[in-house]
Design an enzyme around this catalytic site. Structure first.
Site, PDB file in Angstrom:
ATOM      1  CG  HIS A  90      -1.589   1.399   1.536  1.00 62.42           C
ATOM      2  ND1 HIS A  90      -2.294   1.877   0.673  1.00 62.42           N
ATOM      3  CD2 HIS A  90      -1.495   2.275   2.388  1.00 62.42           C
ATOM      4  CE1 HIS A  90      -2.695   3.332   1.289  1.00 62.42           C
ATOM      5  NE2 HIS A  90      -2.099   3.345   2.544  1.00 62.42           N
ATOM      6  CG  HIS A 122       1.162   6.973   4.255  1.00 61.99           C
ATOM      7  ND1 HIS A 122       1.723   6.200   3.123  1.00 61.99           N
ATOM      8  CD2 HIS A 122      -0.028   6.669   4.656  1.00 61.99           C
ATOM      9  CE1 HIS A 122       0.391   5.408   3.070  1.00 61.99           C
ATOM     10  NE2 HIS A 122      -0.428   5.587   3.930  1.00 61.99           N
ATOM     11  CD  GLU A 161      -2.589   6.282  14.248  1.00 58.97           C
ATOM     12  OE1 GLU A 161      -1.727   7.095  14.881  1.00 58.97           O
ATOM     13  OE2 GLU A 161      -3.841   6.471  14.612  1.00 58.97           O
ATOM     14  CG  ASP A 162      -1.720   1.529  10.722  1.00 60.65           C
ATOM     15  OD1 ASP A 162      -2.187   2.125  11.496  1.00 60.65           O
ATOM     16  OD2 ASP A 162      -1.861   1.884   9.495  1.00 60.65           O
ATOM     17  CG  ASP A 212      -3.421   6.939   2.595  1.00 52.93           C
ATOM     18  OD1 ASP A 212      -3.269   5.789   2.481  1.00 52.93           O
ATOM     19  OD2 ASP A 212      -3.817   7.304   3.670  1.00 52.93           O
ATOM     20  CG  ASP A 224     -26.678  17.180 -23.120  1.00 54.66           C
ATOM     21  OD1 ASP A 224     -27.331  16.173 -22.550  1.00 54.66           O
ATOM     22  OD2 ASP A 224     -26.885  18.513 -22.564  1.00 54.66           O
TER      23      ASP A 224
HETATM   24 MN    MN Z   1      -2.506   4.481   4.115  1.00 57.82          MN
END
Ligand code: MN
Length: 723
Positions: free
Chosen positions: A48, A72, A76-77, A139, A259
């Site tokens: 990712h 990134h 956090e993860d 992201d 259109d």
């Molecule tokens: Mn991410």
């Protein structure tokens, strides 16, 4: 998954002097940090951040942005920390990763999507660097591309949020291609059937009309130039999302909506708009009923443009919008841009500023795309958008925008005046916090309320929003008035009782003209404030009443009232049971905490004013040490079983928690103390200092109340104050 050398090659293709070592280090660090983490698709998570980085290489961004993209999600993860990132990659990349981590946390609280514009501003305020926003958009784009692996509920929420917040943000930043992809992916997830149907139709049509867009574009430009009109012509086949929006708006079916080609002709002057329209209408037959002139009649939102539809080459209907550069700005940015062209319109200055902010952002990104030295350019380009504002959430996810420096009190008043007036405490991000905390972007604020509360007057100088200030002033004025009215009522009741005449609001009403007041409440408040004497009121109601003077003048031609201090004198005219004084000597209690029966007392004479009674332990007496002539021996002269009350003052420190004031006043009420006034002088993080004026029977009664207060957990300290 992208290999290490592939990432480096991608960057080197547009930036031959890229820092290879940095990219390699970021790659390895993120790979190790994410380890075996998997995505919902079952793929390794590490794929990712690499895809996010790849999207950004298409925008030709600098090394630091690419490295930050790879990193990134680490803080956090994974186990990775910001300190470690700072140490390994330097403060610049550290700051980018920090910004992304903060935004990721914001995502968790943005429960309601209906506040797109505010949330976008919040993002801009939190991101100190335009690169943080670009990584965030990439992201989101990759997450949208892989959304099919998410459970349906989550898919819907993310797609809605993307439509409301991220797609428009990309558009405002001028990255139209990304905006469109985000819109298409959102639409595809929100309504797969409609998306598929429209896509299929479009596919069939475009197979027939290959190269039509180019052809019309060229023809239009040539024809306009032949008439001396310099125009920018852009055209394209509409995307499923914009067709769907039009279908929704006009509730028409796809067949009716033929259109699917849309062209925009941007010229310099209004005159050129109409001349361009002439060129269009003389080249192709117009479709009746489709011509709209929003230049001579602008839409409500100030949108201006000429719309028409013609039967173009290949009998294909073509929709055209003709407008000037200025009108195009308004159409793109909304009304905000319009303010820019109306110099000196103050009401619009904030909007204009916001519009300028977006324009600046867009220019920045344009420069990025061309940039000779994006590295240096970006390092010195700090975003300072909406830094004068702070954006916070209610527990239900409503976004509240406040000026910087705002406190939870401002927040409470911004939610609702009633919430502000009854606020007694707050939780910030789930933790009890002082009401005077300065709020930070993204804080979730829960206001703790207690009914029947009055905001302390001191708050007025501590808040930063006008709404809070005005509401506090109104509420404290009303509360003070209520206090005086209550006090005035007590005073009058007693005065009428002494006079042996019945007292009622009805009777008082009849006397209003004589008292030159418009309402009973006005009279009560005036008496409570000491502006009007109880004896005058009695005489106004019973003109035949001749006061039996009982030792003390009740203001009839007597001393001038001078505020709260003298209240005691007018409130207890002749009623202070003291021995040792002349009958007509005015008496009052020390204003900063008087004596109660049981105290040893002394009188201090002030010529022309009377005698002030002090408890013997009063610190104020030190001031009279050198004036023995003024000291007068007095003692109480009280019948046993008297029901007279005497004013006393206590000072109290309570723990700052909801309901503490209520508990304290309850103790006093339960023990038959009368509260005349409560003031909160100072609030620290943990404690509230209160001064309470109350009336008691005597010293024993007062001491009993103090003992009960000391026994309360919320009370940390109680002292009697003697003036
Ligand atoms: Mn991410």
């Amino acid at each position: 998954m992208m290999r290490q050398y592939e990432l480096v090659e991608r960057v080197k293709r547009y930036n031959p002097s890229a820092d290879e070592a940095l990219l390699n280090r970021a790659y390895v660090y993120a790979m190790m940090a994410h380890g075996n983490q998997k995505r919902a698709s079952g793929d390794l998570f590490f794929g990712h951040p690499l895809e996010v980085a790849a999207i950004l290489t298409d925008l030709k961004l600098d090394d630091a942005t690419i490295a930050a993209a790879v990193l990134h999600d680490t803080v956090e993860d994974t186990q990775a920390t910001l300190e470690e990132i700072n140490k390994t990659f330097g403060p610049q990349i550290g700051a980018l990763v920090d910004g992304l981590t903060k935004i990721k946390r914001l995502d968790l609280v943005s429960k309601r999507a209906a506040q797109g514009e505010n949330f976008r501003k919040l993002l801009l305020a939190v991101a100190d660097d335009v690169r943080v926003l670009l990584v965030k958009l990439a992201d989101r784009l990759h997450n949208m591309r892989t959304l099919q692996f998410m459970p349906p509920e989550k898919r819907k929420r993310i797609a809605e949020e993307t439509l409301d917040i991220y797609a428009p943000l990309a558009g405002r930043m001028g990255i139209q291609e990304m905006r469109e992809e985000l819109e298409e992916l959102s639409f595809q997830n929100l309504d797969p059937e409609a998306y598929e149907a429209i896509r299929r139709h479009l596919h069939e049509l475009s197979a027939k009309n290959e190269k039509l867009v180019d052809e019309i574009e060229k023809t239009l430009t040539t024809k306009l130039r032949a008439q001396g009109i310099e125009a920018t012509v852009t055209g394209r086949q509409k995307r499923p999302y914009s067709i769907w929006r039009k279908m929704e708006r006009k509730s028409v079916s796809f067949e009716q909506l033929s259109d699917i080609f849309a062209f925009r002709i941007i010229v310099n002057t209004i005159d050129e708009c109409y001349r361009a329209l002439g060129v269009v209408h003389t080249s192709w037959p117009m479709v009746p009923g489709r011509y709209k002139d929003y230049i001579s009649t602008p839409k409500q939102n100030d949108y201006r443009s000429i719309h028409t539809t013609v039967i173009g080459p290949g009998s294909q209907r073509v929709e055209l919008q003709i407008r000037t550069v200025d009108m195009d700005e308004v159409a793109e940015y909304g009304i905000a841009a319009h303010a820019l062209y109306k110099e000196g319109v103050n009401d619009n200055s904030r909007l204009a500023m916001e519009s300028r902010a977006y324009q600046w952002l867009r220019r920045t990104i344009d420069l990025l795309a061309e940039g000779d030295n994006p590295e240096e350019f970006l390092e010195h380009t700090k975003l300072e958008l909406f830094h004068d504002q702070v954006f916070c959430f209610t527990p239900k996810g409503r976004l509240i925008a406040l000026p910087r420096g705002a406190t939870p009190i401002d927040f409470a008043y911004a939610v609702h005046t009633d919430v502000g007036n009854t606020a007694v405490g707050c939780k910030i991000n789930g933790r009890m916090s002082p009401l005077l905390t300065e709020l930070q972007n993204g804080d979730e604020v829960e206001i703790v309320r207690a009914e029947g509360q009055t905001p302390p007057a001191a708050w007025e100088s501590l808040v930063v929003t006008g709404k809070a200030r005005a509401s506090i002033r109104r509420a404290t004025r009303a509360a003070v008035r209520r206090q005086y009215t209550g006090l005035g009522h007590q005073i009058l009741e007693r005065a009428f009782e002494r006079a042996g005449r019945p007292f009622s609001d009805e009777k008082l009403k009849g006397a209003l003209p004589r008292l030159a007041r418009v309402s009973v409440e006005d009279v009560l408040a005036a008496v409570g404030r000491g502006e009007m004497f109880s004896g005058d009121v009695v005489r106004a109601v019973y003109p035949d009443y001749l006061e039996e003077r009982r030792g003390v003048s009740d203001g009839k031609g007597g001393g001038q009232p001078d505020g709260a201090g003298k209240k005691a004198a007018s409130e207890h005219p002749g009623g202070i049971p003291i021995r040792g004084l002349n009958k007509d000597m005015p008496i009052r209690f020390a204003p900063e905490g008087g004596a109660v029966p049981g105290d040893r007392i002394v009188g201090i004479l002030t010529p022309g004013q009377g005698v002030t009674i002090y408890p013997i332990q009063s610190p104020s007496l030190a001031a009279f040490d050198n004036e023995p002539d003024r000291w007068i021996d007095v003692r109480w002269d009280l019948e046993s079983g008297s029901t007279q009350r005497f004013p006393a003052r206590i000072k109290l420190q309570s723990i700052n928690e909801p309901g503490s004031l209520a508990q304290i006043t309850q103790v006093i009420a339960d023990h038959d103390g009368n509260i005349d006034n409560v003031s909160m002088k100072r609030r620290t993080q943990d404690f509230t200092d209160m001064t309470i004026d109350l009336t008691v029977w005597d010293l024993k009664h007062l001491n009993a109340i103090i003992a009960e207060l000391r026994a309360k957990r919320v009370v940390s300290r109680v002292d009697r104050i003697t003036g």
